[in-house]
Scaffold this motif. Structure first.
Motif, PDB file in Angstrom:
ATOM      1  N   TRP A   1      -9.574 -11.393 -10.031  1.00  0.00           N
ATOM      2  CA  TRP A   1     -10.115 -10.068  -9.734  1.00  0.00           C
ATOM      3  C   TRP A   1      -9.163  -9.236  -8.889  1.00  0.00           C
ATOM      4  CZ3 TRP A   1     -13.477  -8.239 -12.769  1.00  0.00           C
ATOM      5  CH2 TRP A   1     -14.442  -9.054 -13.343  1.00  0.00           C
ATOM      6  N   LEU A   2      -8.420  -9.889  -8.000  1.00  0.00           N
ATOM      7  CA  LEU A   2      -7.427  -9.147  -7.231  1.00  0.00           C
ATOM      8  C   LEU A   2      -6.320  -8.634  -8.150  1.00  0.00           C
ATOM      9  CD1 LEU A   2      -6.185  -8.131  -4.604  1.00  0.00           C
ATOM     10  CD2 LEU A   2      -5.150 -10.392  -4.284  1.00  0.00           C
ATOM     11  N   GLY A   3      -5.852  -9.484  -9.070  1.00  0.00           N
ATOM     12  CA  GLY A   3      -4.839  -9.047 -10.017  1.00  0.00           C
ATOM     13  C   GLY A   3      -5.325  -7.892 -10.875  1.00  0.00           C
ATOM     14  N   THR A   4      -6.578  -7.969 -11.324  1.00  0.00           N
ATOM     15  CA  THR A   4      -7.148  -6.884 -12.127  1.00  0.00           C
ATOM     16  C   THR A   4      -7.212  -5.586 -11.328  1.00  0.00           C
ATOM     17  OG1 THR A   4      -8.479  -8.498 -13.366  1.00  0.00           O
ATOM     18  CG2 THR A   4      -9.152  -6.183 -13.489  1.00  0.00           C
ATOM     19  N   ALA A   5      -7.626  -5.695 -10.063  1.00  0.00           N
ATOM     20  CA  ALA A   5      -7.719  -4.498  -9.217  1.00  0.00           C
ATOM     21  C   ALA A   5      -6.344  -3.899  -8.974  1.00  0.00           C
ATOM     22  CB  ALA A   5      -8.391  -4.857  -7.887  1.00  0.00           C
ATOM     23  N   LEU A   6      -5.335  -4.743  -8.767  1.00  0.00           N
ATOM     24  CA  LEU A   6      -3.979  -4.236  -8.528  1.00  0.00           C
ATOM     25  C   LEU A   6      -3.423  -3.551  -9.773  1.00  0.00           C
ATOM     26  CD1 LEU A   6      -2.444  -7.206  -6.480  1.00  0.00           C
ATOM     27  CD2 LEU A   6      -3.112  -4.941  -5.626  1.00  0.00           C
ATOM     28  N   ILE A   7      -3.701  -4.100 -10.938  1.00  0.00           N
ATOM     29  CA  ILE A   7      -3.233  -3.474 -12.181  1.00  0.00           C
ATOM     30  C   ILE A   7      -3.933  -2.133 -12.391  1.00  0.00           C
ATOM     31  CG2 ILE A   7      -3.229  -3.680 -14.698  1.00  0.00           C
ATOM     32  CD1 ILE A   7      -2.846  -6.696 -14.327  1.00  0.00           C
ATOM     33  N   ALA A   8      -5.269  -2.101 -12.156  1.00  0.00           N
ATOM     34  CA  ALA A   8      -6.009  -0.849 -12.320  1.00  0.00           C
ATOM     35  C   ALA A   8      -5.515   0.210 -11.340  1.00  0.00           C
ATOM     36  CB  ALA A   8      -7.505  -1.108 -12.119  1.00  0.00           C
ATOM     37  N   ALA A   9      -5.295  -0.192 -10.084  1.00  0.00           N
ATOM     38  CA  ALA A   9      -4.781   0.763  -9.100  1.00  0.00           C
ATOM     39  C   ALA A   9      -3.384   1.241  -9.486  1.00  0.00           C
ATOM     40  CB  ALA A   9      -4.755   0.115  -7.713  1.00  0.00           C
ATOM     41  N   GLY A  10      -2.575   0.331 -10.040  1.00  0.00           N
ATOM     42  CA  GLY A  10      -1.244   0.716 -10.478  1.00  0.00           C
ATOM     43  C   GLY A  10      -1.279   1.749 -11.591  1.00  0.00           C
ATOM     44  N   LEU A  11      -2.205   1.589 -12.527  1.00  0.00           N
ATOM     45  CA  LEU A  11      -2.330   2.565 -13.612  1.00  0.00           C
ATOM     46  C   LEU A  11      -2.749   3.933 -13.077  1.00  0.00           C
ATOM     47  CD1 LEU A  11      -4.052   0.373 -16.354  1.00  0.00           C
ATOM     48  CD2 LEU A  11      -1.688   1.215 -16.345  1.00  0.00           C
ATOM     49  N   LEU A  12      -3.647   3.942 -12.104  1.00  0.00           N
ATOM     50  CA  LEU A  12      -4.074   5.213 -11.507  1.00  0.00           C
ATOM     51  C   LEU A  12      -2.916   5.904 -10.790  1.00  0.00           C
ATOM     52  CD1 LEU A  12      -7.595   4.281 -10.058  1.00  0.00           C
ATOM     53  CD2 LEU A  12      -7.100   5.718 -12.041  1.00  0.00           C
ATOM     54  N   VAL A  13      -2.133   5.126 -10.043  1.00  0.00           N
ATOM     55  CA  VAL A  13      -0.991   5.708  -9.334  1.00  0.00           C
ATOM     56  C   VAL A  13       0.072   6.167 -10.326  1.00  0.00           C
ATOM     57  CG1 VAL A  13       0.826   5.284  -7.624  1.00  0.00           C
ATOM     58  CG2 VAL A  13      -1.448   4.324  -7.287  1.00  0.00           C
ATOM     59  N   LEU A  14       0.209   5.454 -11.446  1.00  0.00           N
ATOM     60  CA  LEU A  14       1.146   5.880 -12.491  1.00  0.00           C
ATOM     61  C   LEU A  14       0.763   7.242 -13.045  1.00  0.00           C
ATOM     62  CD1 LEU A  14       3.476   5.348 -14.485  1.00  0.00           C
ATOM     63  CD2 LEU A  14       1.813   4.150 -15.930  1.00  0.00           C
ATOM     64  N   LEU A  15      -0.524   7.439 -13.308  1.00  0.00           N
ATOM     65  CA  LEU A  15      -0.988   8.741 -13.790  1.00  0.00           C
ATOM     66  C   LEU A  15      -0.761   9.816 -12.734  1.00  0.00           C
ATOM     67  CD1 LEU A  15      -4.335   7.697 -15.540  1.00  0.00           C
ATOM     68  CD2 LEU A  15      -2.165   8.306 -16.629  1.00  0.00           C
ATOM     69  N   LEU A  16      -0.994   9.464 -11.474  1.00  0.00           N
ATOM     70  CA  LEU A  16      -0.758  10.420 -10.394  1.00  0.00           C
ATOM     71  C   LEU A  16       0.722  10.757 -10.298  1.00  0.00           C
ATOM     72  CD1 LEU A  16      -1.902  11.999  -7.968  1.00  0.00           C
ATOM     73  CD2 LEU A  16      -1.537   9.931  -6.581  1.00  0.00           C
ATOM     74  N   GLY A  17       1.569   9.747 -10.451  1.00  0.00           N
ATOM     75  CA  GLY A  17       3.001   9.977 -10.372  1.00  0.00           C
ATOM     76  C   GLY A  17       3.511  10.885 -11.465  1.00  0.00           C
ATOM     77  N   ALA A  18       2.862  10.870 -12.628  1.00  0.00           N
ATOM     78  CA  ALA A  18       3.279  11.749 -13.725  1.00  0.00           C
ATOM     79  C   ALA A  18       3.047  13.215 -13.386  1.00  0.00           C
ATOM     80  CB  ALA A  18       2.535  11.380 -15.001  1.00  0.00           C
ATOM     81  N   GLY A  19       2.147  13.487 -12.429  1.00  0.00           N
ATOM     82  CA  GLY A  19       1.834  14.875 -12.104  1.00  0.00           C
ATOM     83  C   GLY A  19       2.424  15.361 -10.813  1.00  0.00           C
ATOM     84  N   VAL A  20       3.188  14.501 -10.104  1.00  0.00           N
ATOM     85  CA  VAL A  20       3.771  14.889  -8.816  1.00  0.00           C
ATOM     86  C   VAL A  20       5.251  15.163  -9.000  1.00  0.00           C
ATOM     87  CG1 VAL A  20       4.262  14.146  -6.467  1.00  0.00           C
ATOM     88  CG2 VAL A  20       2.088  13.559  -7.512  1.00  0.00           C
ATOM     89  N   GLY A  21       5.660  16.354  -8.615  1.00  0.00           N
ATOM     90  CA  GLY A  21       7.061  16.749  -8.737  1.00  0.00           C
ATOM     91  C   GLY A  21       7.219  18.214  -8.399  1.00  0.00           C
ATOM     92  N   SER A  22       8.417  18.712  -8.577  1.00  0.00           N
ATOM     93  CA  SER A  22       8.693  20.094  -8.200  1.00  0.00           C
ATOM     94  C   SER A  22       7.894  21.094  -9.021  1.00  0.00           C
ATOM     95  CB  SER A  22      10.192  20.384  -8.336  1.00  0.00           C
ATOM     96  OG  SER A  22      10.616  20.162  -9.668  1.00  0.00           O
TER      97      SER A  22
END
Length: 334
Positions: free
Chosen positions: A9-30
């Motif tokens: 469950w910890l691994g699943t939570a870390l992967i899910a959080a990683g996907l959310l941060v990945l989506l956030l990273g796609a929208g952060v920039g100049s």
């Protein structure tokens, strides 16, 4: 729930959080979210999204995964909760290897070709091996914690000075090495992502298979020997894994500190598990930490950005101070 279920469950939570941060990273920039919203109809927006933001964000995750794995292996191998690639000379050795390669070949640390990325990774791996071996020789083994850490600091300083001398001797590499020393994911492309992903997969497979040896070492060297474990050969392999993971990350993103130290501690604070699963979870945790730090570095002073290595140093240094304070309390520990 048992330890295996908690780990799942910890691994699943870390992967899910990683996907959310990945989506956030796609929208952060100049250009903010405009590049995401207009990507389907605007070729420039699509290029910003596909060629810059996505590989950079994914590259931060893979580099953090490599550093988190390296930290877990180092702490298990040396039976030292403060062991870290940056405290054992491997990161300084990797940086020296990159500096020598750049001086000899004359290429840029920011080049995106596959062959260049592989070459820099090989040079960083060789330098990391030299750094770890020098630390072990100077410390005369791993039995004395204080001597090991002191040897790592000394080797790191000496190799860092050698790196600076190489850089001064080749002024053309000075600008590239300056960004490299601060730690940055800003120039990570798909080639660098591919190289790091291959190295991460190899390091994960080997370290997970040798998790039983790390479990034995945690009980003491005498206990590990009584279990019939081939310590000399396995230690050599684990040092190779540590050097490979550290070298691959350093070659692509420069010097990014404290991720390898913090990731295993955070995992152990959340779940009790064997080293076979610990190295995998530490890789996931390290990836999430560095990816979140990369997004934060782009957002804090947007449209400019902070070097992600500076941000992890500030946050990681604060975390280390908290760990030391916790260890001094009655009943505290790491």
């Amino acid at each position: 729930m048992n330890g295996r279920a908690h780990s799942f469950w910890l691994g699943t939570a870390l992967i899910a959080a990683g996907l959310l941060v990945l989506l956030l990273g796609a929208g952060v920039g100049s250009t903010g979210l405009d590049s995401v919203l207009n990507a389907r109809h605007d070729p420039v927006a699509w290029q910003i999204l596909w060629d810059i933001r996505l590989p950079r964000t994914l590259g931060a995750w893979v580099a953090g995964g490599l550093l988190g794995l390296a930290g877990a292996v180092a702490q298990g191998l040396f039976r030292n909760p403060l062991a870290d690639p940056y405290l054992l000379g491997s990161a300084s050795g990797a940086a020296l290897g990159v500096a020598i390669a750049l001086a000899l070949v004359g290429t840029s640390a920011l080049a995106t070709q596959w062959l260049v990325r592989l070459g820099l990774t090989g040079a960083a791996f060789a330098g990391a091996v030299v750094g770890v071996v020098l630390t072990l020789v100077l410390a005369r083994g791993v039995q004395h914690t204080l001597r090991l850490l002191l040897a790592g600091v000394i080797v790191g300083v000496v190799l860092g000075a050698a790196r600076d001398l190489v850089t001064i001797a080749e002024p053309d590499t000075l600008q590239a090495m300056q960004g490299f020393m601060l730690g940055t994911t800003g120039f990570v492309g798909w080639a660098a992502c591919g190289v790091m992903a291959a190295m991460l997969l190899a390091a994960l497979l080997v370290s997970a298979l040798l998790g039983r040896v790390l479990d034995g070492l945690a009980l003491g060297e005498a206990t590990a020997i009584s279990l019939g474990l081939p310590l000399a050969a396995v230690r050599a392999v684990l040092v190779g894994v540590l050097a490979l993971a550290t070298g691959a990350a350093v070659a692509q993103t420069g010097l990014i500190a404290f991720v390898g130290l913090a990731a295993p501690h955070l995992v152990r604070s959340l779940v009790k598990t064997t080293h076979g699963r610990l190295v995998v979870l530490s890789a996931f945790m390290g990836g999430l930490l560095l990816m979140a730090a990369d997004v934060l570095a782009r957002w804090v002073i947007a449209p400019q950005e902070l070097p992600v290595g500076v941000l992890t140093a500030v946050l990681g240094g604060s975390y280390l101070l908290w760990l030391m304070h916790r260890r001094r309390r009655p009943g505290g520990g790491l």
